[in-house]
Design an enzyme around this catalytic site. Structure first.
Site, PDB file in Angstrom:
ATOM      1  N   GLY A   1      39.452  54.229  78.626  1.00 28.99           N
ATOM      2  CA  GLY A   1      39.632  54.223  80.080  1.00 28.99           C
ATOM      3  C   GLY A   1      39.342  55.558  80.742  1.00 28.99           C
ATOM      4  O   GLY A   1      39.697  55.767  81.909  1.00 28.99           O
TER       5      GLY A   1
ATOM      6  N   GLY B   1      39.031  60.864  74.570  1.00 28.26           N
ATOM      7  CA  GLY B   1      39.636  59.659  74.011  1.00 28.26           C
ATOM      8  C   GLY B   1      38.528  58.748  73.501  1.00 28.26           C
ATOM      9  O   GLY B   1      37.335  58.988  73.720  1.00 28.26           O
TER      10      GLY B   1
ATOM     11  N   ASP C   1      49.584  80.620  39.620  1.00 32.60           N
ATOM     12  CA  ASP C   1      51.012  80.326  39.806  1.00 32.60           C
ATOM     13  C   ASP C   1      51.571  81.344  40.793  1.00 32.60           C
ATOM     14  O   ASP C   1      51.593  82.544  40.516  1.00 32.60           O
ATOM     15  CB  ASP C   1      51.730  80.419  38.456  1.00 32.60           C
ATOM     16  CG  ASP C   1      53.209  80.063  38.559  1.00 32.60           C
ATOM     17  OD1 ASP C   1      53.573  79.302  39.471  1.00 32.60           O
ATOM     18  OD2 ASP C   1      53.992  80.554  37.729  1.00 32.60           O
TER      19      ASP C   1
ATOM     20  N   PRO D   1      54.634  82.761  43.681  1.00 36.68           N
ATOM     21  CA  PRO D   1      56.092  82.726  43.853  1.00 36.68           C
ATOM     22  C   PRO D   1      56.512  81.770  44.953  1.00 36.68           C
ATOM     23  O   PRO D   1      55.791  81.557  45.928  1.00 36.68           O
ATOM     24  CB  PRO D   1      56.436  84.177  44.212  1.00 36.68           C
ATOM     25  CG  PRO D   1      55.175  84.754  44.754  1.00 36.68           C
ATOM     26  CD  PRO D   1      54.065  84.071  44.022  1.00 36.68           C
TER      27      PRO D   1
ATOM     28  N   GLY E   1      59.900  73.956  39.949  1.00 33.76           N
ATOM     29  CA  GLY E   1      59.245  73.630  38.682  1.00 33.76           C
ATOM     30  C   GLY E   1      57.766  73.917  38.590  1.00 33.76           C
ATOM     31  O   GLY E   1      57.068  73.327  37.760  1.00 33.76           O
ATOM     32  N   LYS E   2      57.259  74.851  39.413  1.00 29.85           N
ATOM     33  CA  LYS E   2      55.826  75.151  39.394  1.00 29.85           C
ATOM     34  C   LYS E   2      55.376  75.672  38.027  1.00 29.85           C
ATOM     35  O   LYS E   2      54.416  75.170  37.434  1.00 29.85           O
ATOM     36  CB  LYS E   2      55.500  76.200  40.468  1.00 29.85           C
ATOM     37  CG  LYS E   2      55.865  75.807  41.876  1.00 29.85           C
ATOM     38  CD  LYS E   2      55.542  76.887  42.863  1.00 29.85           C
ATOM     39  CE  LYS E   2      56.227  78.197  42.558  1.00 29.85           C
ATOM     40  NZ  LYS E   2      57.686  78.116  42.559  1.00 29.85           N
TER      41      LYS E   2
ATOM     42  N   SER F   1      33.999  63.523  73.136  1.00 29.57           N
ATOM     43  CA  SER F   1      34.158  64.841  72.485  1.00 29.57           C
ATOM     44  C   SER F   1      35.120  64.721  71.306  1.00 29.57           C
ATOM     45  O   SER F   1      36.240  65.219  71.356  1.00 29.57           O
ATOM     46  CB  SER F   1      34.638  65.901  73.475  1.00 29.57           C
ATOM     47  OG  SER F   1      35.705  65.458  74.274  1.00 29.57           O
TER      48      SER F   1
END
Length: 628
Positions: A463, A458, A95, A97, A24-25, A532
């Site tokens: 840790g 982390g 639009d 395809p 339905g675009k 980081s």
């Protein structure tokens, strides 16, 4: 400088409308035009009358499907553009395809967009092409995405079905690291939640499609970015004694004025702008992004097509002959490591070779796969080398400049984006013992171990340093030479001149990476423990150290657990506003895509985590097996 300056016109917002075929675009886009009063006078009545004469039911999609093949088959084949405006801005709607056979057209149409509406049929649900289009939009650097769950009238406007589609597609988007996507239940054919709020879905209290478009922030003006002009050609005139050599091209970004110093990459040649040439104009002193122009130089230097013109003093582009890239493949035959193609980016052309395929994504299977080839319509993370050194920007800095296409024979068979420049692979054969230098292999043989970098990442409190300290001790007890790099021995010495701004943090990681590379070259094992927070930081470290000697160790723990372990009170200070840009509170942490080792410190203790790392290193012969 005079006031005769060529500048860009008001910036429009380009929005691509994508999704699987028949979801339905075109209908949604036609409805959007009709309900905003953006159609030419009489256009709607004209299409209705045409449908009546041909005994066909009227569809809003016919407002977009201008090609006969499209109206006959009811499928969008090529990209179509239409326009409408609001009080806030002008919109260019694209639009594209949705059929698999026309993926190339879809990518071409979407390549200039900065925002997207992605349509999913609530009845059919998430299809393979729904996923492909989402990943292609992400590849093209489009971050402003809104998912329209269409045809809600066929599902009795059910909230449960809408939530199911939103959950399913959100899970997929998280796999490809796309966040902050909004979902709207709509009916294109009836206009529900397109421009006007639906009376049939009172359970939905979010924005309409138009309100969402209006809420999207416009991109930074191209003129505000550093100057970039790919050299298209150099013209020499001789008539009537004209001795000008005009360097021609289109300004992708920035501004250029007479008297400014420019540098051309990859050659590095420099000169000052003597004059700016615009067809049909005289006495032009400056030009800005979006204009095709030319300029002459004060010095007669040799410049050729494919060079990238920049301004001295502004951020420089990357110059390399090897990159990490994310590419999609459209060729009929699979592509494998070692295959070569013609690569085009900007005005540059060069022979390119697939050096390594890290992982491959296919819409029909969940997640990324480890494969030795890329099949049609698959997307891969890979390393590509070039026949010559070229200048380019990564997609993170300039989305358009980081894109490329691959030409196989006479067909465009693939494309993608450059993620980052990479160092050339070290050629051990080029190191000769005759020159008296001690080589890497000789060091490793003498020390009885291989150089290696374990990069612990982390959140603060996960840790990382605790595990690295214990691992260093166990390695030393085994006779393995290892050294730990963390804030305690880096921030107080080598990087004591750096603060905690994002620029300083990036430079902090770069310096640490260079030190870790030197330690690796010496044959030692480096245990690098830093938050980081950005993937780009860690990928940059991997490139500096080298793929073969770099292991990313993700120490995983929830934010709540990290706060509970906060013995230094850093989190509480950040939440009180005493520390700015603290990762996890005011700054994001980007989890690794595919870490080499994952340690869950909420499930395992420090000792078990260390043993897991040792087992991993032993299994890959990176350290000798324990004799215990």
């Amino acid at each position: 400088m005079s006031d005769k300056t060529y500048t860009e016109s008001r910036q429009d917002m380009r929005v691509v409308v994508a999704g699987h075929v028949d979801h339905g675009k075109s209908t949604i886009l036609g409805r959007l035009l009709a309900d905003t009063g953006s159609l030419p006078q009489g256009k709607l009545e004209q299409i209705r009358e045409k449908c009546r004469r041909n005994a066909r039911p009227f569809e809003y999609a016919f407002l977009l499907d201008a090609l006969k093949d499209e109206q006959a088959q009811g499928v969008t084949i090529d990209s179509a553009r239409c326009f409408f405006k609001t009080e806030k801005r002008n919109y260019i709607m694209i639009d594209v395809p949705g059929h698999t056979e026309f993926i190339k057209n879809m990518v071409t149409g979407a390549s200039r967009a900065e925002a997207a509406l992605l349509v999913i049929d609530v009845v059919e649900g998430v299809r393979d092409n729904s996923k492909r289009h989402g990943l292609y939009l992400s590849l093209l650097g489009i971050e402003k995405i809104c998912v329209l769950v269409n045809k809600m009238d066929l599902a009795d406007y059910g909230e449960a079905r809408f939530n199911e589609i939103a959950r399913q597609y959100s899970e997929f988007l998280r796999e490809i690291n796309v966040e902050s996507v909004s979902f709207i239940p709509v009916s294109g054919i009836l206009g529900d939640n397109i421009v006007r709020r639906s009376e049939n879905m009172k359970w939905y209290d979010g924005k309409t499609a138009l309100e969402t478009l209006e809420s999207f922030s416009a991109e930074e003006s191209p003129s505000a970015k550093p100057f970039r002009m790919p050299v298209q050609d150099v013209y020499k005139f001789t008539e009537d004694g004209d001795q000008r050599r005009i360097i021609a091209g289109t300004l992708e970004s920035g501004r250029l004025g007479c008297g400014e110093e420019v540098v051309f990459h990859p050659s590095g040649k420099r000169s000052r702008v003597k004059s700016i040439e615009v067809f049909g104009a005289t006495e032009t002193d400056a030009v800005s992004a979006g204009f095709a122009t030319g300029f002459t130089l004060a010095d007669q230097i040799y410049i050729k097509r494919g060079e990238l013109a920049c301004k001295v003093g502004e951020p420089e582009p990357f110059v390399a002959n090897r990159v990490r890239a994310t590419m999609f493949w459209l060729g009929k035959k699979p592509v494998k490591t070692g295959n070569s193609f013609l690569l085009k980016t900007g005005t540059t052309k060069t022979v390119a070779k697939i050096v390594k395929i890290h992982r491959v994504w296919d819409a029909s299977t969940p997640g990324f796969q480890v494969k030795d080839q890329i099949d049609r319509h698959e997307i891969a993370d890979c390393v590509i080398s070039f026949e010559k050194t070229i200048a380019f920007d990564t997609v993170a800095l300039f989305p358009a400049a980081g894109r490329f296409v691959l030409v196989d024979g006479y067909n465009i068979s693939g494309g993608g984006i450059i993620q980052e420049a990479m160092r050339p692979e070290a050629d051990s054969a080029s190191v000769s013992a005759a020159d008296g230098k001690v080589g890497y292999d000789e060091r490793c043989r003498t020390m009885g171990q291989k150089g290696l970098v374990l990069w612990f990442t982390g959140l603060s409190g996960a840790g990382k340093s605790t595990i690295a300290i214990e691992l260093e001790r166990k390695l030393m007890n085994r006779g393995v030479l290892a050294y730990r790099l963390d804030g305690d021995n880096i921030r107080d010495g080598l990087n004591s001149d750096l603060g905690f701004s994002m620029d300083d943090r990036v430079e902090n990681i770069r310096r640490i990476s260079e030190v870790a590379r030197l330690f690796k070259d010496s044959g030692m094992i480096s245990l690098v423990s830093f938050i980081s927070p950005l993937r780009s930081m860690r990928n940059g470290a991997r490139n500096i150290v080298g793929e073969a000697a770099f292991l990313e160790v993700y120490v995983k723990a929830s934010l709540e657990t990290c706060i509970a372990r906060d013995v230094k009170g850093l989190y509480s200070k950040a939440m009180a506003g005493l520390i700015k840009d603290f990762t996890g509170i005011s700054s994001p942490y980007e989890e690794p895509d595919c870490p080499d080792i994952v340690l869950d410190t909420e499930a395992k203790g420090v000792g078990d985590c260390v043993d897991s790392i040792l087992d991993f290193l032993e299994s890959r012969d990176l350290i000798a097996k324990s004799m215990e």
